[in-house]
Design an enzyme around this catalytic site. Structure first.
Site, PDB file in Angstrom:
ATOM      1  CG  LEU A   1      -1.857  -1.213   1.366  1.00  0.00           C
ATOM      2  CD1 LEU A   1      -2.638  -1.118   2.661  1.00  0.00           C
ATOM      3  CD2 LEU A   1      -2.787  -1.321   0.179  1.00  0.00           C
TER       4      LEU A   1
ATOM      5  CG  ASP B   1       4.271  13.904  13.198  1.00  0.00           C
ATOM      6  OD1 ASP B   1       4.316  15.101  12.837  1.00  0.00           O
ATOM      7  OD2 ASP B   1       4.712  12.976  12.495  1.00  0.00           O
TER       8      ASP B   1
ATOM      9  CE  LYS C   1       4.702   2.718  10.308  1.00  0.00           C
ATOM     10  NZ  LYS C   1       4.226   3.858  11.113  1.00  0.00           N
TER      11      LYS C   1
ATOM     12  NE  ARG D   1       8.261  -1.380  -1.586  1.00  0.00           N
ATOM     13  CZ  ARG D   1       7.607  -1.856  -2.643  1.00  0.00           C
ATOM     14  NH1 ARG D   1       7.042  -0.997  -3.482  1.00  0.00           N
ATOM     15  NH2 ARG D   1       7.515  -3.137  -2.856  1.00  0.00           N
TER      16      ARG D   1
END
Length: 349
Positions: free
Chosen positions: A9, A126, A32, A11
């Site tokens: 999906l 973040d 992941k 990189r």
């Protein structure tokens, strides 16, 4: 959970996100993965995700270690969000940006996620469009690689364009820093562009935010309620900035309904990258960067800025996959492990 790896999906420089297909039910999750020897950040993310349970946070499904092509891989398995990031969703709109009702709806869900995290004592660190994922039920907060406990004394981290003034100055990073970033996300959703559209390098961004006390431009097309909401997020003093609970009562959110726009096309997302600051930063520091139309002359503040960037950035390399917005600014997430000054990393979801 037994699973097999499906299509890639997205990189990043170190991690890969793939479809994870259940061997028993055929259900699709997202996995992941990163080489085990480089999995410190991903393992930290797993520690946070594994204790979270909220409809406004991407769900954790497990983790394991696999041996693939003679490499040990650390895998973090999570909920699959078919519509990608908020940035992807912006690009899917007819006019390349959300209308105010959509912004209000998404913002309410993001704040509910932040309220949940903050009540638990967790600072995300973040918040940005690239770390907010969209599915049929709405938007959810993802990517906890920068997250920390509010009481935890760790190096400051995050994405310069979304950093609060106190973070840019290297002072502290608490719940209020997430709220500042939220205000930037609302601007991002309204304009589909960079929050600081006139600046091209992170050094100038940090200087402008932390040392000049400037604010991002609030889009003029927004209503008075929307502008006021953003202003409550972008208060310079973190102690005066509104918190998540207060923002949930703001009139701007009254116009949103309980359902995310049902017309969002369901499709696979391709990338939600992060990259890091590179050698260009040091060149920018030494060359007296431009902030808007004003030349920054070497001052004690400039020196403080250099010290600040040195804390955030070490030897690094650029990520290969960028969203349209991130390609324009050419930098995103900074993370430091705090063990030997500063080391930057680039995990993404």
């Amino acid at each position: 959970m037994g699973w097999t790896r499906g299509q890639v999906l997205g990189r990043g420089a170190t991690a890969t996100v793939s479809a994870a297909i259940s061997t028993t039910t055929g259900d699709v999750s997202a996995v992941k993965s990163v080489v085990l020897s480089k999995s410190e950040t991903l393992q930290r993310e797993q520690q946070f995700l594994s204790i979270l349970d909220s409809p406004y946070v991407v769900s954790y499904k497990g983790c394991n270690i696999t041996n693939e092509n003679n490499k040990f891989m650390y895998n973090l398995i999570m909920e699959y969000m078919p519509n990608g990031t908020v940035i992807n969703a912006i690009g899917d709109q007819n006019y390349g940006r959300f209308n105010e009702l959509e912004i209000s709806n998404y913002t309410r869900q993001i704040i509910q996620g932040l309220e949940y995290l903050h009540l638990l004592g967790i600072v995300h660190c973040d918040i940005k469009g690239a770390n907010l994922l969209v599915g049929k039920s709405g938007v959810k907060i993802a990517d906890f690689g920068c997250a920390k406990w509010a009481s935890e004394n760790v190096p400051l981290r995050g994405t310069p364009m979304f950093m609060a003034p106190e973070v840019a100055r290297g002072e502290k990073q608490g719940f209020a820093a997430d709220i500042w970033a939220l205000g930037c996300v609302v601007i991002e959703m309204a304009t589909s562009g960079s929050v600081w559209s006139d600046i091209n390098d992170p050094v100038s961004i940090l200087y402008k935010i932390g040392f000049l006390g400037e604010l991002p431009d609030i889009p003029c097309m927004l209503s008075h309620k929307a502008k006021d909401f953003i202003s409550k997020c972008l208060i310079q003093d973190p102690d005066q900035r509104w918190d998540a609970s207060e923002l949930l009562k703001h009139p701007f959110l009254e116009q949103c309904n309980s359902q995310i726009n049902e017309n969002i096309d369901e499709e696979l997302w391709t990338c939600s990258p992060t990259s890091v600051l590179d050698q260009d930063v040091w060149e920018a520091i030494n060359e007296s960067p431009l902030v808007g139309s004003d030349l920054i002359q070497p001052t004690s503040s400039s020196y403080s800025l250099r010290q600040r960037v040195e804390q955030l950035v070490g030897n690094s390399k650029k990520g290969k996959c960028k969203s349209k917005i991130e390609e324009e600014i050419n930098w995103v997430t900074i993370r430091s492990n705090g063990s030997s000054g500063a080391v930057a990393g680039d995990e993404w979801w």
